[in-house]
Design a protein around this motif. Structure first.
Motif, PDB file in Angstrom:
ATOM      1  N   GLN A 125      56.849  46.233  98.852  1.00 50.45           N
ATOM      2  CA  GLN A 125      55.904  45.214  99.298  1.00 50.45           C
ATOM      3  C   GLN A 125      54.756  45.838 100.089  1.00 50.45           C
ATOM      4  O   GLN A 125      53.621  45.353 100.027  1.00 50.45           O
ATOM      5  CB  GLN A 125      56.633  44.156 100.129  1.00 50.45           C
ATOM      6  N   GLY A 126      55.038  46.915 100.801  1.00 53.79           N
ATOM      7  CA  GLY A 126      53.960  47.646 101.461  1.00 53.79           C
ATOM      8  C   GLY A 126      52.981  48.219 100.449  1.00 53.79           C
ATOM      9  O   GLY A 126      51.758  48.212 100.668  1.00 53.79           O
ATOM     10  N   GLU A 127      53.511  48.703  99.326  1.00 50.44           N
ATOM     11  CA  GLU A 127      52.641  49.210  98.266  1.00 50.44           C
ATOM     12  C   GLU A 127      51.845  48.083  97.620  1.00 50.44           C
ATOM     13  O   GLU A 127      50.690  48.274  97.224  1.00 50.44           O
ATOM     14  CB  GLU A 127      53.475  49.950  97.216  1.00 50.44           C
ATOM     15  N   LEU A 128      52.448  46.907  97.503  1.00 53.49           N
ATOM     16  CA  LEU A 128      51.717  45.755  96.956  1.00 53.49           C
ATOM     17  C   LEU A 128      50.529  45.384  97.835  1.00 53.49           C
ATOM     18  O   LEU A 128      49.479  44.978  97.339  1.00 53.49           O
ATOM     19  CB  LEU A 128      52.659  44.555  96.799  1.00 53.49           C
ATOM     20  N   VAL A 129      50.690  45.509  99.149  1.00 50.67           N
ATOM     21  CA  VAL A 129      49.575  45.245 100.058  1.00 50.67           C
ATOM     22  C   VAL A 129      48.445  46.250  99.812  1.00 50.67           C
ATOM     23  O   VAL A 129      47.258  45.888  99.795  1.00 50.67           O
ATOM     24  CB  VAL A 129      50.042  45.287 101.525  1.00 50.67           C
ATOM     25  N   LYS A 130      48.817  47.515  99.584  1.00 53.45           N
ATOM     26  CA  LYS A 130      47.797  48.521  99.264  1.00 53.45           C
ATOM     27  C   LYS A 130      47.120  48.187  97.933  1.00 53.45           C
ATOM     28  O   LYS A 130      45.897  48.322  97.797  1.00 53.45           O
ATOM     29  CB  LYS A 130      48.437  49.905  99.184  1.00 53.45           C
ATOM     30  N   LEU A 131      47.933  47.766  96.957  1.00 54.04           N
ATOM     31  CA  LEU A 131      47.377  47.376  95.660  1.00 54.04           C
ATOM     32  C   LEU A 131      46.396  46.227  95.815  1.00 54.04           C
ATOM     33  O   LEU A 131      45.309  46.218  95.215  1.00 54.04           O
ATOM     34  CB  LEU A 131      48.512  46.981  94.711  1.00 54.04           C
ATOM     35  N   GLN A 132      46.748  45.244  96.643  1.00 51.06           N
ATOM     36  CA  GLN A 132      45.880  44.103  96.874  1.00 51.06           C
ATOM     37  C   GLN A 132      44.526  44.545  97.424  1.00 51.06           C
ATOM     38  O   GLN A 132      43.470  44.096  96.966  1.00 51.06           O
ATOM     39  CB  GLN A 132      46.553  43.140  97.853  1.00 51.06           C
ATOM     40  N   SER A 133      44.534  45.433  98.399  1.00 51.60           N
ATOM     41  CA  SER A 133      43.282  45.921  98.978  1.00 51.60           C
ATOM     42  C   SER A 133      42.441  46.651  97.942  1.00 51.60           C
ATOM     43  O   SER A 133      41.212  46.513  97.904  1.00 51.60           O
ATOM     44  CB  SER A 133      43.583  46.852 100.163  1.00 51.60           C
ATOM     45  N   TRP A 134      43.107  47.429  97.106  1.00 48.24           N
ATOM     46  CA  TRP A 134      42.392  48.154  96.045  1.00 48.24           C
ATOM     47  C   TRP A 134      41.782  47.199  95.033  1.00 48.24           C
ATOM     48  O   TRP A 134      40.645  47.390  94.590  1.00 48.24           O
ATOM     49  CB  TRP A 134      43.359  49.121  95.366  1.00 48.24           C
ATOM     50  N   VAL A 135      42.521  46.143  94.665  1.00 47.27           N
ATOM     51  CA  VAL A 135      42.006  45.148  93.722  1.00 47.27           C
ATOM     52  C   VAL A 135      40.759  44.482  94.289  1.00 47.27           C
ATOM     53  O   VAL A 135      39.755  44.297  93.588  1.00 47.27           O
ATOM     54  CB  VAL A 135      43.095  44.093  93.398  1.00 47.27           C
ATOM     55  N   VAL A 136      40.804  44.120  95.565  1.00 47.88           N
ATOM     56  CA  VAL A 136      39.648  43.479  96.198  1.00 47.88           C
ATOM     57  C   VAL A 136      38.460  44.432  96.237  1.00 47.88           C
ATOM     58  O   VAL A 136      37.326  44.056  95.913  1.00 47.88           O
ATOM     59  CB  VAL A 136      40.017  43.004  97.617  1.00 47.88           C
ATOM     60  N   LYS A 137      38.702  45.672  96.642  1.00 48.48           N
ATOM     61  CA  LYS A 137      37.609  46.641  96.774  1.00 48.48           C
ATOM     62  C   LYS A 137      36.960  46.950  95.435  1.00 48.48           C
ATOM     63  O   LYS A 137      35.719  47.052  95.337  1.00 48.48           O
ATOM     64  CB  LYS A 137      38.132  47.928  97.410  1.00 48.48           C
ATOM     65  N   THR A 138      37.759  47.115  94.398  1.00 44.29           N
ATOM     66  CA  THR A 138      37.231  47.528  93.090  1.00 44.29           C
ATOM     67  C   THR A 138      36.790  46.360  92.229  1.00 44.29           C
ATOM     68  O   THR A 138      36.134  46.561  91.205  1.00 44.29           O
ATOM     69  CB  THR A 138      38.282  48.340  92.323  1.00 44.29           C
ATOM     70  N   GLY A 139      37.172  45.115  92.609  1.00 43.44           N
ATOM     71  CA  GLY A 139      36.853  43.967  91.774  1.00 43.44           C
ATOM     72  C   GLY A 139      37.695  43.890  90.515  1.00 43.44           C
ATOM     73  O   GLY A 139      37.313  43.229  89.540  1.00 43.44           O
ATOM     74  N   HIS A 140      38.849  44.540  90.547  1.00 44.66           N
ATOM     75  CA  HIS A 140      39.742  44.524  89.387  1.00 44.66           C
ATOM     76  C   HIS A 140      40.253  43.103  89.144  1.00 44.66           C
ATOM     77  O   HIS A 140      40.385  42.310  90.087  1.00 44.66           O
ATOM     78  CB  HIS A 140      40.915  45.459  89.648  1.00 44.66           C
ATOM     79  N   LYS A 141      40.519  42.774  87.901  1.00 41.86           N
ATOM     80  CA  LYS A 141      41.040  41.457  87.534  1.00 41.86           C
ATOM     81  C   LYS A 141      42.371  41.648  86.812  1.00 41.86           C
ATOM     82  O   LYS A 141      42.449  42.377  85.831  1.00 41.86           O
ATOM     83  CB  LYS A 141      40.047  40.711  86.629  1.00 41.86           C
ATOM     84  N   VAL A 142      43.423  40.961  87.313  1.00 38.00           N
ATOM     85  CA  VAL A 142      44.768  41.171  86.794  1.00 38.00           C
ATOM     86  C   VAL A 142      45.426  39.833  86.467  1.00 38.00           C
ATOM     87  O   VAL A 142      45.387  38.899  87.282  1.00 38.00           O
ATOM     88  CB  VAL A 142      45.657  41.931  87.805  1.00 38.00           C
ATOM     89  N   VAL A 143      46.048  39.755  85.294  1.00 33.80           N
ATOM     90  CA  VAL A 143      46.888  38.631  84.908  1.00 33.80           C
ATOM     91  C   VAL A 143      48.268  39.174  84.581  1.00 33.80           C
ATOM     92  O   VAL A 143      48.398  40.125  83.811  1.00 33.80           O
ATOM     93  CB  VAL A 143      46.325  37.873  83.694  1.00 33.80           C
ATOM     94  N   ILE A 144      49.292  38.585  85.198  1.00 34.59           N
ATOM     95  CA  ILE A 144      50.668  39.002  84.950  1.00 34.59           C
ATOM     96  C   ILE A 144      51.450  37.797  84.447  1.00 34.59           C
ATOM     97  O   ILE A 144      51.494  36.758  85.121  1.00 34.59           O
ATOM     98  CB  ILE A 144      51.321  39.574  86.217  1.00 34.59           C
ATOM     99  N   LEU A 145      52.035  37.914  83.269  1.00 33.16           N
ATOM    100  CA  LEU A 145      52.832  36.831  82.686  1.00 33.16           C
ATOM    101  C   LEU A 145      54.316  37.104  82.927  1.00 33.16           C
ATOM    102  O   LEU A 145      54.790  38.218  82.702  1.00 33.16           O
ATOM    103  CB  LEU A 145      52.581  36.720  81.179  1.00 33.16           C
ATOM    104  N   PHE A 146      55.032  36.070  83.346  1.00 32.05           N
ATOM    105  CA  PHE A 146      56.479  36.157  83.532  1.00 32.05           C
ATOM    106  C   PHE A 146      57.137  35.164  82.589  1.00 32.05           C
ATOM    107  O   PHE A 146      56.989  33.946  82.745  1.00 32.05           O
ATOM    108  CB  PHE A 146      56.857  35.846  84.983  1.00 32.05           C
TER     109      PHE A 146
END
Length: 305
Positions: free
Chosen positions: A63-84
């Motif tokens: 979950q700590g890594e997910l927080v880092k991922l979140q910051s990276w997504v915001v900074k880079t403007g990445h767009k992600v869709v995850i289907l479950f």
């Protein structure tokens, strides 16, 4: 398939412990308590305590890594869709909850669409999903998705043969279009065994806190296990494309499935830690002419506890 009373009681006990984990996770994170010290206050013993210690420690790390991922997504403007996707009671909701638990809901949100209404049934099939797609710097988790057509709609007869075939003709191009637009699409199928689903359904039936999770559709899906298996196999075969491949999560063990899925998800993006400026809390401004008005007694919630 027969299930003894003892095995059912053990299963319900494990499910109740699983529910208590969420409260334990929050207590550990928010109060800063030591993991070993808190586990020592629980009723777990031996290998069970060791397994839970490993689970919590690894979950918090991921979950700590997910927080880092979140910051990276915001900074880079990445767009992600995850289907479950997956059978009823496969554990999709549990992993979604652990992914979003410590993330900003403005960045990472869940789309769990209800059954289409009369108007939506006349729309282009993908139309109602499009409005939930992410903008730059967003992650959207679909708790079930447009693949309803390949699964429940086909098995339960909610679509006809032409609509079913049109879905398979259209969905690869729809997903390639998403990829060309800059959306990264990640698709997970949660796989559980026949016996495991049977036990999870029984535990829901006998647990008053979980009976709401069982709908008539869920019960019917149990009866049509083999039809759902065939539909799943066709779906994976016809919609596994290079731009959006399927990933299968072995989910008989809920906790391992959560960890494995989150670990795999983190490996799908080249994120890196984003450095944030240090934060200083400003001094509160106090004015001599300010006085706080008392709250009217009739507005106050009674202090029963």
């Amino acid at each position: 398939m027969s299930v003894t009373a003892d095995s059912l009681i053990q299963r319900i006990h494990r499910e109740l412990l699983d529910h208590s984990d969420e409260e334990l996770e929050l207590e550990l994170a928010e109060d800063g308590q030591d993991l070993d010290a808190l586990l020592d206050t629980q009723t777990y013993e031996g290998s069970e305590k060791d397994a839970r210690r490993m689970y919590f420690a690894e979950l918090f790390r991921l979950q700590g890594e997910l927080v880092k991922l979140q910051s990276w997504v915001v900074k880079t403007g990445h767009k992600v869709v995850i289907l479950f996707e997956g059978r009823d009671a496969a554990g999709k909701g549990g992993v979604i909850k652990r992914i979003t638990q410590r993330l900003n809901p403005r960045v990472c949100r869940v789309a769990a669409l209800p059954a289409p209404n009369d108007r939506e049934r006349t729309q282009w099939y993908f139309q109602r999903y499009v409005s939930h797609l992410p903008a730059a710097g967003e992650i959207v988790l679909f708790d079930r998705s447009w693949y309803n057509r390949a699964g429940v709609e086909q098995v339960m007869g909610f679509c006809n043969a032409d609509q079913y075939e049109e879905f398979f003709r259209t969905v690869p191009e729809f997903e390639r279009m998403l990829a060309r637009s800059g959306i990264q699409l990640i698709k997970y199928w949660f796989s559980i065994s026949d016996q495991e689903q049977h036990l999870r359904f029984l535990s829901r039936i006998h647990d008053p806190l979980k009976q709401w999770k069982l709908s008539p559709m869920d019960l019917e899906s149990r009866r049509r296990w083999e039809a759902y298996t065939k539909a799943k196999e066709i779906m994976l075969d016809r919609t596994h494309i290079a731009e959006a491949p399927w990933w299968v999560v072995q989910a008989d063990d809920k906790k391992k499935a959560r960890l494995n899925c989150i670990h795999h998800l983190l490996g799908q993006m080249p994120y890196e830690e984003v450095q944030h400026p240090s934060i200083e809390l400003p001094e509160r401004v106090r004015r001599e002419d300010y006085s706080r008005s008392p709250t009217p007694p009739e507005l106050i919630v009674p202090q029963v506890y």
